[in-house]
Write a protein that holds these residues in place. Structure first.
Motif, PDB file in Angstrom:
ATOM      1  N   ARG A  63      -4.401  -2.614   4.854  1.00  8.83           N
ATOM      2  CA  ARG A  63      -3.509  -2.904   3.719  1.00  8.83           C
ATOM      3  C   ARG A  63      -4.280  -2.909   2.403  1.00  8.83           C
ATOM      4  NH1 ARG A  63       0.284  -7.577   6.602  1.00  8.83           N
ATOM      5  NH2 ARG A  63       1.794  -6.097   7.518  1.00  8.83           N
ATOM      6  N   LYS A  64      -5.522  -3.334   2.434  1.00  9.83           N
ATOM      7  CA  LYS A  64      -6.346  -3.297   1.225  1.00  9.83           C
ATOM      8  C   LYS A  64      -6.586  -1.855   0.795  1.00  9.83           C
ATOM      9  CE  LYS A  64     -10.731  -4.959  -0.679  1.00  9.83           C
ATOM     10  NZ  LYS A  64     -11.982  -5.716  -0.380  1.00  9.83           N
ATOM     11  N   ILE A  65      -6.868  -0.976   1.772  1.00  8.97           N
ATOM     12  CA  ILE A  65      -7.069   0.441   1.466  1.00  8.97           C
ATOM     13  C   ILE A  65      -5.796   1.040   0.890  1.00  8.97           C
ATOM     14  CG2 ILE A  65      -7.534   2.711   2.457  1.00  8.97           C
ATOM     15  CD1 ILE A  65      -9.271   1.303   4.557  1.00  8.97           C
ATOM     16  N   ILE A  66      -4.648   0.718   1.501  1.00 10.65           N
ATOM     17  CA  ILE A  66      -3.360   1.256   1.042  1.00 10.65           C
ATOM     18  C   ILE A  66      -3.064   0.808  -0.383  1.00 10.65           C
ATOM     19  CG2 ILE A  66      -0.864   1.135   1.407  1.00 10.65           C
ATOM     20  CD1 ILE A  66      -1.431   1.026   4.410  1.00 10.65           C
ATOM     21  N   GLU A  67      -3.358  -0.450  -0.696  1.00 13.63           N
ATOM     22  CA  GLU A  67      -3.099  -0.965  -2.040  1.00 13.63           C
ATOM     23  C   GLU A  67      -3.976  -0.263  -3.069  1.00 13.63           C
ATOM     24  OE1 GLU A  67      -1.544  -3.114  -5.197  1.00 13.63           O
ATOM     25  OE2 GLU A  67      -0.800  -2.753  -3.162  1.00 13.63           O
ATOM     26  N   ILE A  68      -5.243  -0.058  -2.735  1.00 12.48           N
ATOM     27  CA  ILE A  68      -6.150   0.647  -3.647  1.00 12.48           C
ATOM     28  C   ILE A  68      -5.668   2.080  -3.855  1.00 12.48           C
ATOM     29  CG2 ILE A  68      -8.493   1.550  -3.924  1.00 12.48           C
ATOM     30  CD1 ILE A  68      -9.491  -0.955  -2.464  1.00 12.48           C
ATOM     31  N   GLU A  69      -5.250   2.729  -2.761  1.00 14.32           N
ATOM     32  CA  GLU A  69      -4.733   4.096  -2.853  1.00 14.32           C
ATOM     33  C   GLU A  69      -3.479   4.150  -3.717  1.00 14.32           C
ATOM     34  OE1 GLU A  69      -3.877   8.152  -2.252  1.00 14.32           O
ATOM     35  OE2 GLU A  69      -5.725   6.986  -2.031  1.00 14.32           O
ATOM     36  N   ARG A  70      -2.605   3.149  -3.590  1.00 16.29           N
ATOM     37  CA  ARG A  70      -1.376   3.105  -4.377  1.00 16.29           C
ATOM     38  C   ARG A  70      -1.687   2.971  -5.865  1.00 16.29           C
ATOM     39  NH1 ARG A  70       1.672  -0.251  -7.016  1.00 16.29           N
ATOM     40  NH2 ARG A  70       0.212  -1.968  -6.638  1.00 16.29           N
ATOM     41  N   VAL A  71      -2.655   2.113  -6.200  1.00 18.67           N
ATOM     42  CA  VAL A  71      -3.040   1.922  -7.600  1.00 18.67           C
ATOM     43  C   VAL A  71      -3.661   3.193  -8.165  1.00 18.67           C
ATOM     44  CG1 VAL A  71      -4.567   0.654  -9.146  1.00 18.67           C
ATOM     45  CG2 VAL A  71      -3.333  -0.563  -7.348  1.00 18.67           C
ATOM     46  N   GLU A  72      -4.541   3.826  -7.387  1.00 22.47           N
ATOM     47  CA  GLU A  72      -5.183   5.055  -7.850  1.00 22.47           C
ATOM     48  C   GLU A  72      -4.157   6.167  -8.045  1.00 22.47           C
ATOM     49  OE1 GLU A  72      -8.202   5.988  -5.041  1.00 22.47           O
ATOM     50  OE2 GLU A  72      -9.631   4.518  -5.834  1.00 22.47           O
ATOM     51  N   ALA A  73      -3.177   6.245  -7.139  1.00 25.41           N
ATOM     52  CA  ALA A  73      -2.143   7.270  -7.265  1.00 25.41           C
ATOM     53  C   ALA A  73      -1.304   7.045  -8.515  1.00 25.41           C
ATOM     54  CB  ALA A  73      -1.256   7.269  -6.022  1.00 25.41           C
ATOM     55  N   ALA A  74      -1.046   5.769  -8.833  1.00 25.43           N
ATOM     56  CA  ALA A  74      -0.248   5.457 -10.018  1.00 25.43           C
ATOM     57  C   ALA A  74      -0.995   5.797 -11.303  1.00 25.43           C
ATOM     58  CB  ALA A  74       0.130   3.976 -10.007  1.00 25.43           C
ATOM     59  N   MET A  75      -2.334   5.738 -11.253  1.00 28.52           N
ATOM     60  CA  MET A  75      -3.130   6.004 -12.437  1.00 28.52           C
ATOM     61  C   MET A  75      -3.381   7.492 -12.656  1.00 28.52           C
ATOM     62  SD  MET A  75      -3.525   3.068 -13.704  1.00 28.52           S
ATOM     63  CE  MET A  75      -4.687   3.482 -15.004  1.00 28.52           C
TER      64      MET A  75
END
Length: 247
Positions: A210-222
């Motif tokens: 879930r930590k990896i998914i959250e980081i990926e979600r933030v990076e995708a949004a940026m």
């Protein structure tokens, strides 16, 4: 923040290839060793850093023990050292797990460097819904994807690779995780049921995923957003302040 210790993980993922290369070039390496009068040799040069890594948690544990014995009251320092000791033990665990990565069949075809940092490998009993097969599995977590393999004696048979943006994870009891593929216009499609022997294994694995998914979600949004360099922002701010106060 740059992970300065990830070099240990990279070394372990390439340890087998390194040993093979050193064996093939043994004569040449021995000649170089003799020329520079090196008594230890390249094997010691490569192995010693890994051996040193195992001593860091022990050193920190000894420091914590001596801290308690001395009677010094400094909770912030002790708290920081305890956190560091925990992080070092987790790093050592990941380094040891990284040695299994090159044993995956077809791993060279996946372009390992493109998968991002390796984060964790965990043993599960896996049930694959599409094939209706159940087998012992080892699941690898990378920054960019999840890779599922089947454990076959001394090798790992590659089965599936999923990008995090396509997955949904659900805790299905204390020892089981459901892995499903997202569908735009339909309900998620079940892929795997992963079952561990201990509930703590599932908790740690799910926290990491879930930590990896959250980081990926933030990076995708940026991605695609225009961002000014911080130096330019500060210069513009200083210019505005000067104009406002002196003009």
């Amino acid at each position: 923040m740059k992970n300065e210790f990830y070099c240990y993980v990279i070394f372990m993922m390439n340890k087998k290839a390194s040993m093979q290369l050193r064996q093939e070039q043994r004569v040449w390496l021995q000649n170089v060793q003799n020329e520079i009068n090196d008594k230890l040799g390249i094997d010691s040069f490569l192995v010693q850093p890994i051996q040193r890594l195992t001593r860091y948690p022990l050193l920190l544990q000894q420091f914590i023990s001596e801290f308690y014995k001395s009677g010094i009251s400094c909770k912030p320092v002790l708290t920081s050292v305890c956190k560091l000791e925990t992080r070092m033990r987790r790093l050592l665990e990941v380094v040891n797990q990284a040695e299994d990565v090159p044993t995956i069949d077809e791993i060279a075809e996946l372009n390992l460097a493109a998968q991002g940092y390796f984060r964790r490998a965990t043993d599960f009993e896996a049930y694959h819904h599409r094939s209706r097969k159940k087998y012992a599995a080892k699941v690898f977590l990378f920054d960019r994807c999840l890779i599922c393999t089947e454990v076959r004696k001394r090798r790992l048979a590659y089965r599936h690779r999923y990008e995090w943006s396509t997955l949904e994870l659900q805790l299905n009891g204390s020892k089981s995780i459901t892995v499903a593929l997202r569908k735009h216009d339909a309900a998620p499609k079940l892929e795997y049921e992963l079952t561990a022997q201990e509930a703590s294994t599932v908790t740690q694995w799910l926290r990491c995923a879930r930590k990896i998914i959250e980081i990926e979600r933030v990076e995708a949004a940026m991605r695609g957003k225009f961002m000014l360099p911080m130096d330019l922002v500060l210069m513009v701010g200083a210019a505005i302040w000067l104009i406002w106060n002196y003009l």
